[in-house]
Scaffold this active site. Structure first.
Site, PDB file in Angstrom:
ATOM      1  N   ASP A 204     -40.362 -25.687  14.451  1.00  0.00           N
ATOM      2  CA  ASP A 204     -41.347 -25.770  13.294  1.00  0.00           C
ATOM      3  C   ASP A 204     -41.010 -27.071  12.636  1.00  0.00           C
ATOM      4  O   ASP A 204     -40.076 -27.429  12.054  1.00  0.00           O
ATOM      5  CB  ASP A 204     -40.799 -24.464  12.343  1.00  0.00           C
ATOM      6  N   GLN A 207     -41.924 -29.380   7.945  1.00  0.00           N
ATOM      7  CA  GLN A 207     -41.226 -30.217   7.119  1.00  0.00           C
ATOM      8  C   GLN A 207     -40.762 -31.496   7.535  1.00  0.00           C
ATOM      9  O   GLN A 207     -40.094 -32.409   6.985  1.00  0.00           O
ATOM     10  CB  GLN A 207     -40.081 -29.631   6.434  1.00  0.00           C
ATOM     11  N   LYS A 230     -49.513 -30.933   4.766  1.00  0.00           N
ATOM     12  CA  LYS A 230     -48.214 -31.398   4.376  1.00  0.00           C
ATOM     13  C   LYS A 230     -48.043 -32.935   4.824  1.00  0.00           C
ATOM     14  O   LYS A 230     -47.109 -33.596   4.186  1.00  0.00           O
ATOM     15  CB  LYS A 230     -47.122 -30.754   4.940  1.00  0.00           C
TER      16      LYS A 230
END
Lengths: 416, 142
Positions: A204, A207, A230
């Site tokens: 993932d 971030q 993001k």
């Protein structure tokens, strides 16, 4: 000694029109980039330009405009390939975002490859989007979901991770960077261990991709997921990278237009990679906007962005840590972490802190950050989260700190 | 600093209830009828336990975790409904709902009228209404 303002990328602030907004009469201080990043004018202009000058469906028409749109859409795929250093452009699939990317892996790859008794290894750091799909897959297949523990600083316990890796481990699903504590996991190290037992590694990267140089080949990740919004692109566009050999053996997740070759009455044949995963008209403007965002980030340089953010994070950790009664969760030094800082202030509930900061024009997240298992692991129900990006400055951190001190006085001293 | 705007939200009466909530964790877990409500967007959690006898609230308590507005509102609600008949409780719940949606206050709501200021902070209205929603759910079950 550098001046405080050189910690930030002050000069890039002019690229973000939204930073001129006022919130509750105060200049906007946007500290929630982990939720979604602000968009530079170049990205906004590129999306507008597409709709105004090149709008047509892709891979459809024989006409010039459709070819122009197709070139832009596929050009964005090449930009993503370069951005994450994928070996081949067909390994880049466009999705709606990280959540959809991970769901594609769990449904298409997971259901085909897992059976009762197999194990899926996750960690307590996971966002719900890298947890719930695996829970459901485990329920459907009879596989077992196992959790890697954290150490005292909130980092992955690598000894526990190695201990839990075994020949039954079929999937290791881990976040590259925690959306709560900002810790960076040593993915390259973990993939080498996981591959020794024959597991595939799903990362993932929601971030991580916006904040660090990401090289999927160096990480040796089997699947890598991230979202466009993001990293300064539009919402509704994301990426699933998968190694070609893996993508080639898994079935499409959705069926319909665009992904087919020949359609008979009872059966159809499908396009090659990557299109056979992209059923229906894709998010063309989203992909083009993502390409523009990548171009913007690469013009500054991901290593430069990471270095500046690390400096500002170290500064913020020091200043926040000096507030009496403020507790930071996760590592309190600036090493091996990004600018996601989560904390609680005295006994004031995070929602009350966030509402008070909002009155000062300071936008932060409060709550469980879509990571309820991690919150329970930390022994809290909610926290305040501040997350930095390249447009944030030390002066903004100073305003945040002054506001937190005032909020503490307001709640603790005024109401006793 | 512009924290004075917060005075509309965090009035002294609200903070007093929040700091010293009434009927908080006062009943044992196996007493009465209980319902748990959770606000998935923010993590606020309430467990409301009621003892109803002969159509009246005989005893009650709440447990849970949340912000000052949540705690104050739940605390005020428990004060209001204690010893009331189910019909009166339903009427109060409707009056509270009307106050939060339309801004109509009602003297019957007592200190809970101080929560009208929450309307100026739309993202926080759910904090004030969660305990009342838990109550409505219990009444439906009853």
């Amino acid at each position: 000694m550098q001046s405080r303002e050189s910690y930030s990328m002050k000069e890039c602030r002019a690229d973000f029109p939204i930073l001129n907004e006022k919130i509750n009469g105060q200049p906007l201080i946007y500290l929630d980039s982990a939720a979604t990043a602000q968009k530079p004018a170049k990205v906004l202009a590129k999306v507008q330009d597409y709709y105004q000058h090149q709008n047509a469906n892709v891979h459809r028409g024989v006409y010039t405009l459709s070819q122009a749109a197709t070139d832009l859409y596929e050009g964005a795929r090449n930009q993503v390939q370069a951005f994450i250093n994928a070996a081949d452009w067909t390994e880049v699939l466009f999705t709606r975002g990280t959540t959809e990317s991970i769901n594609w892996v769990s449904t298409a790859y997971g259901q085909q490859h897992l059976q009762a008794g197999d194990e899926i290894l996750v960690s307590y750091l996971e966002h719900h989007s890298n947890l719930v799909p695996w829970q459901v897959l485990a329920q459907q297949t009879g596989a077992k979901l196992r959790y890697v523990e954290l150490d005292e600083a909130g980092r992955l316990d690598l000894v526990d991770l190695r201990h839990k890796l075994n020949p039954s481990t079929k999937i290791v699903a881990l976040t590259h960077v925690s959306n709560v504590t900002g810790v960076i996991n040593p993915i390259a190290q973990i993939t080498s261990w996981a591959h020794q037992v024959g597991a595939v590694v799903v990362v993932d990267g929601a971030q991580a991709a916006p904040h660090l140089p990401v090289d999927v080949q160096a990480l040796d990740a089997d699947f890598y997921a991230f979202s466009g919004h993001k990293l300064m692109g539009p919402t509704g566009i994301g990426v699933l990278y998968g190694k070609k050999a893996l993508l080639e053996e898994i079935p499409p997740v959705q069926y319909g237009g665009e992904m087919i070759e020949y359609v008979g009455l009872d059966e159809a044949t499908f396009q090659p990679l990557p299109w056979r995963f992209e059923a229906g008209t894709p998010n063309i403007a989203g992909a083009i906007g993502l390409g523009a965002a990548i171009e913007y980030l690469r013009s500054i340089g991901m290593a430069q962005i990471a270095a500046n953010e690390a400096q500002l994070t170290t500064y913020a950790l020091k200043k926040l840590g000096a507030i009496e009664g403020l507790q930071i969760y996760g590592p309190t030094n600036g090493q091996n972490r990004t600018g996601v800082i989560t904390f609680n202030l005295a006994d004031i509930h995070p929602h009350d802190v966030a509402t008070a900061l909002d009155q000062e024009g300071i936008e932060v997240r409060a709550g469980h950050h879509c990571a309820q298992p991690l919150m329970r692991y930390l022994g809290v129900t909610a926290t305040v989260r501040v997350s930095l990006y390249l447009y944030n400055t030390a002066a903004e951190i100073d305003r945040l700190v002054a506001s937190l001190v005032a909020i503490k006085e307001y709640f603790v001293d005024d109401f006793t | 600093m512009t924290l004075h705007n917060l005075d509309q939200l965090y009035r002294q009466v609200i903070m007093t209830y929040a700091k010293h909530p009434h009927h908080f964790q006062s009943l044992s877990a196996d007493t009465g009828q209980a319902v748990t409500k959770y606000n998935p967007t923010c993590g606020d959690l309430i467990k409301l336990t009621l003892v109803i006898e002969n159509g009246r609230v005989q005893d009650l308590s709440f447990d849970g975790d949340g912000c000052a507005i949540f705690k104050a509102s739940a605390s005020m609600m428990t004060d209001l409904i204690n010893h009331k008949s189910i019909e009166e409780v339903q009427r109060l719940s409707q009056q509270f709902s009307a106050m939060m949606t339309d801004g109509q206050t009602s003297a019957a709501l007592g200190d809970a009228c101080s929560l009208i200021g929450v309307r100026k902070f739309p993202t926080r209205i759910k904090c004030a209404t969660l305990s009342w929603h838990a109550l409505d759910e219990l009444l439906i079950q009853n």
